[in-house]
Design an enzyme around this catalytic site. Structure first.
Site, PDB file in Angstrom:
ATOM      1  N   GLU A  95       0.825  -1.214   0.000  1.00 22.69           N
ATOM      2  CA  GLU A  95       0.000   0.000   0.000  1.00 22.69           C
ATOM      3  C   GLU A  95       0.858   1.262   0.000  1.00 22.69           C
ATOM      4  O   GLU A  95       1.583   1.506   0.962  1.00 22.69           O
ATOM      5  CB  GLU A  95      -0.905   0.007   1.233  1.00 22.69           C
ATOM      6  CG  GLU A  95      -1.797   1.227   1.327  1.00 22.69           C
ATOM      7  CD  GLU A  95      -2.648   1.244   2.574  1.00 22.69           C
ATOM      8  OE1 GLU A  95      -3.563   2.084   2.652  1.00 22.69           O
ATOM      9  OE2 GLU A  95      -2.395   0.429   3.490  1.00 22.69           O
TER      10      GLU A  95
ATOM     11  N   GLU B 184     -12.169   2.961   5.347  1.00 16.76           N
ATOM     12  CA  GLU B 184     -11.100   3.179   6.327  1.00 16.76           C
ATOM     13  C   GLU B 184     -11.041   4.682   6.616  1.00 16.76           C
ATOM     14  O   GLU B 184     -10.229   5.407   6.041  1.00 16.76           O
ATOM     15  CB  GLU B 184      -9.759   2.672   5.792  1.00 16.76           C
ATOM     16  CG  GLU B 184      -8.684   2.684   6.886  1.00 16.76           C
ATOM     17  CD  GLU B 184      -7.291   2.383   6.343  1.00 16.76           C
ATOM     18  OE1 GLU B 184      -6.579   1.580   6.972  1.00 16.76           O
ATOM     19  OE2 GLU B 184      -6.922   2.949   5.306  1.00 16.76           O
TER      20      GLU B 184
END
Length: 255
Positions: free
Chosen positions: A140, A237
């Site tokens: 990520e 998120e």
């Protein structure tokens, strides 16, 4: 319409993970993901997953012995044994709870060539071990605003790493918040990288709150994802601006 996953690292974080899984089900999420589940037994997490019928779609490797100051060790020169230990632990936990993706957290390295070489070796190891259990390793890119000094900060560098390691079960975690902060051009960047994406996450920009305001037009972006044929989950998120329940209007609107 995308299927939404509740990221329990940010949502319902004031209650135990098994209870947070049940709360996500009551709220209408179709999956869950988390950061570090390791304080909870796999039996207790499995019970909650079985009770709700929700899949766990992602967990992270540990941050490292220095916690947030490390922000992972998978790209840290000299800490390969520690990294492999965290990788093994995460894969074993993922297998036990039926989790699909494992995020190999890189660490704050200054993005040196040495660190990248270490990262690629550790990722090759992680992918080989994960493949034995039909699991996917994801990496990520994180924005410098949220994670100063983090090893990986843009999509294209992530793709370079993925192509260099050269295995099918290494994918990109495309976090819209981080990519918008660093790069923008979200829809075209998603379109160009979709074959390499293993998971997508969303939050408002710039405040990282609920995805219902700010500079990203999520109705358009999510419609574009549908048009592209994305059939994975989209992870919520975000940091709730108020209470969890007060902030769930965005989800109800999509439902």
């Amino acid at each position: 319409m995308p299927r939404f996953s509740a990221n329990l690292g940010f949502l319902w974080k004031d209650i135990a993970l098994p209870d947070a899984i049940r709360a996500a089900k009551r709220a209408g999420f179709e999956a869950v993901e988390c950061h570090w589940p390791y304080d909870f037994s796999t039996d207790s997490v499995n019970q909650a997953l079985n009770d709700t019928g929700l899949p766990m779609v992602g967990i992270n490797t540990r941050l490292g012995i220095n916690g947030i100051d490390d922000l992972g060790v998978c790209a840290m020169p000299g800490r390969e044994a520690e990294a492999k230990g965290y990788i093994d632990e995460a894969i074993a936990y993922a297998v036990a709870i039926g989790c699909r993706n494992i995020n190999a957290v890189a660490g704050k390295t200054g993005s040196t060539d040495e660190a990248e070489a270490v990262y690629r070796r550790n990722l090759a190891y992680a992918c080989a071990e994960a493949a034995k259990h039909d699991k996917t390793i994801v990496i990520e890119p994180l924005s410098h605003r949220a994670a100063p000094g983090y090893h990986l900060s843009n999509v294209e560098k992530g793709l370079e790493t993925i192509k260099a390691v050269g295995v099918a079960n290494l994918k990109l975690m495309f976090d819209v918040f981080h990519v918008q902060v660093m790069q923008g051009d979200l829809i075209e960047r998603l379109r160009a990288t979709l074959p390499h994406i293993g998971h997508i996450q969303i939050a408002a920009v710039p405040d990282r709150g609920e995805p219902d305001q700010g500079e990203v037009n999520y109705p358009d972006l999510l419609a574009a994802l549908d048009d592209m044929g994305w059939d994975g989950y989209v992870g919520a998120e975000y940091h709730p601006r108020g209470t969890m329940e007060q902030g769930l209007g965005w989800l109800k609107a999509y439902q």
